[in-house]
Enzyme design. Structure first.
Site: not given
Ligand code: NAD
Length: 342
Positions: A81, A179-181
């Site tokens: 990350k 949202g996006n998912v």
């Protein structure tokens, strides 16, 4: 390179570096948790972190979770990350990401960068100018619908294995965050006849799901206590804590959010003792990383067969959790840790 790079030590992690270039407003950390199964892949997150500790906690927790996610999804990848200090609306520049590419390149392929909150495809393209160790630069689409497909498969698997429910028609699902998912998940559930209860502080996202999918909206603070079959956390990490678990009134929790438990030592057991089954987050939301891997290796034709790993893993984990009467999250961890030891 005018950037200062420092090697730091962190037990349990292969590498941890900090870097800073004041002129370019570039400051951040990269953690490589493990490269045992392959190069460590993980997103570049940009956030106005309040202090160094907050950024360090994020980079360590998220890179470790990536190792677990990739291993559970049978991908030849490890976990890494990158976190950047900054406001994505003000501090981004192509020069900053070109320079970050040089920092990433100095890790000699141990870390593969990807998009995350606060960064976008054009930032990955700027990184690509100075290193090959970046994914998602020739992306045709957003991985979120694939993540939603995996979550949908996960919900169906838990209901079938644990409750012998083979049809989703008429089930009630509470989705936290559309949202996006969350939205494509809601779409899939709506298509099979599920009843949706949703919440989202973003009015536009909320209107879309109310209008298109006949969802009932509730206040975000009331989403946990809805009497439903499924609670799907699709907003942010740490949604499951002592207080929220207490309020839950569902059969299963299966969503897309990363790091759903606030306290991974205690919360999975509290949820399990309440009689609520959980789809381990990093198993259930692996669709995104599977998609990224397929794109990066030019194997997009293998995406759908690879997605079958999500229900397959859950079918391995759930009977063990039933037999041992422990939270599925711990069974998933044991399974991954065994793979990493071999
Ligand atoms: P997103 O930002 O598109 O959607 C999150 C939604 O949650 C937004 O609409 C936001 O307004 C809403 N939200 C914020 N606070 C809320 C609250 N208190 N209550 C209810 N809703 C709230 O993000 P996303 O890409 O849909 O990702 C959702 C989660 O899934 C994140 O935790 C992310 O890390 C995880 N995840 C995403 C992917 C992916 O492919 N996008 C893959 C794996 C994991």
């Amino acid at each position: 390179m005018d950037t200062t790079i420092k090697q730091l030590k962190q037990p349990g992690y292969e590498q941890l570096i900090s870097f800073e270039n004041a002129k370019l407003r570039l400051k951040g950390l990269i953690a490589v948790h493990s490269t045992k199964l392959g190069p460590s892949m993980g997103g570049v997150r940009m956030r106005p972190y309040q202090n160094e500790d907050e950024a360090l906690t994020d980079v360590l927790k998220l890179s470790r979770a990536m190792t677990y996610k990739a291993a559970a999804a049978d991908l030849p990848l490890g976990g890494g990350k990158c976190v950047l200090f900054g406001d994505p609306h003000k501090d981004k520049s192509p020069a900053l990401f070109n320079e970050l590419g040089k920092v990433i390149d100095s890790l000699k392929g141990a870390y593969l960068a990807a998009e995350d909150s606060g960064t976008a495809i054009e930032d990955m393209k700027a990184i690509r100018k100075t290193t090959k160790s970046v994914t998602g630069t020739n992306r045709e689409g957003d991985p979120s619908p694939v993540t939603a497909l995996g979550v949908f498969q996960g919900i169906a698997t838990l209901l079938e294995v644990l409750f012998d429910m083979r049809r989703l028609e008429g089930i009630k699902v509470a989705i936290q965050g559309v949202g996006n998912v969350g939205y494509p998940l809601a779409e899939r559930l709506f298509k099979v006849g599920a009843e949706l209860i949703v919440c989202d502080p973003n009015e536009k996202n909320l209107e879309r799901v109310k209008k298109n999918l006949k969802a009932t909206a509730v206040d975000p603070k009331d989403i946990f206590k809805q009497e439903v079959d499924v609670f799907a956390p699709c907003a942010y990490g740490g949604a499951l804590n002592k207080e929220t678990i207490n309020q839950l009134n569902c059969k299963i929790v299966a969503g897309a959010a990363n790091n759903q438990f606030d306290d991974e030592e205690k919360d999975p057991t509290q949820l399990h003792e309440k009689g609520i089954w959980h789809a381990p987050d990093y198993v259930n939301n692996a669709g995104g990383i599977i998609n990224l891997y397929c794109e990066h290796t030019n194997q997009i034709h293998t995406l759908m067969p690879r997605m079958a790993i999500i229900p397959k893993r859950l079918r391995e984990i759930l009977p063990v959790a039933q037999e041992k009467n422990i939270a599925p999250f711990y069974v998933a961890n044991e399974l991954v840790e065994k793979t990493l030891q071999n």
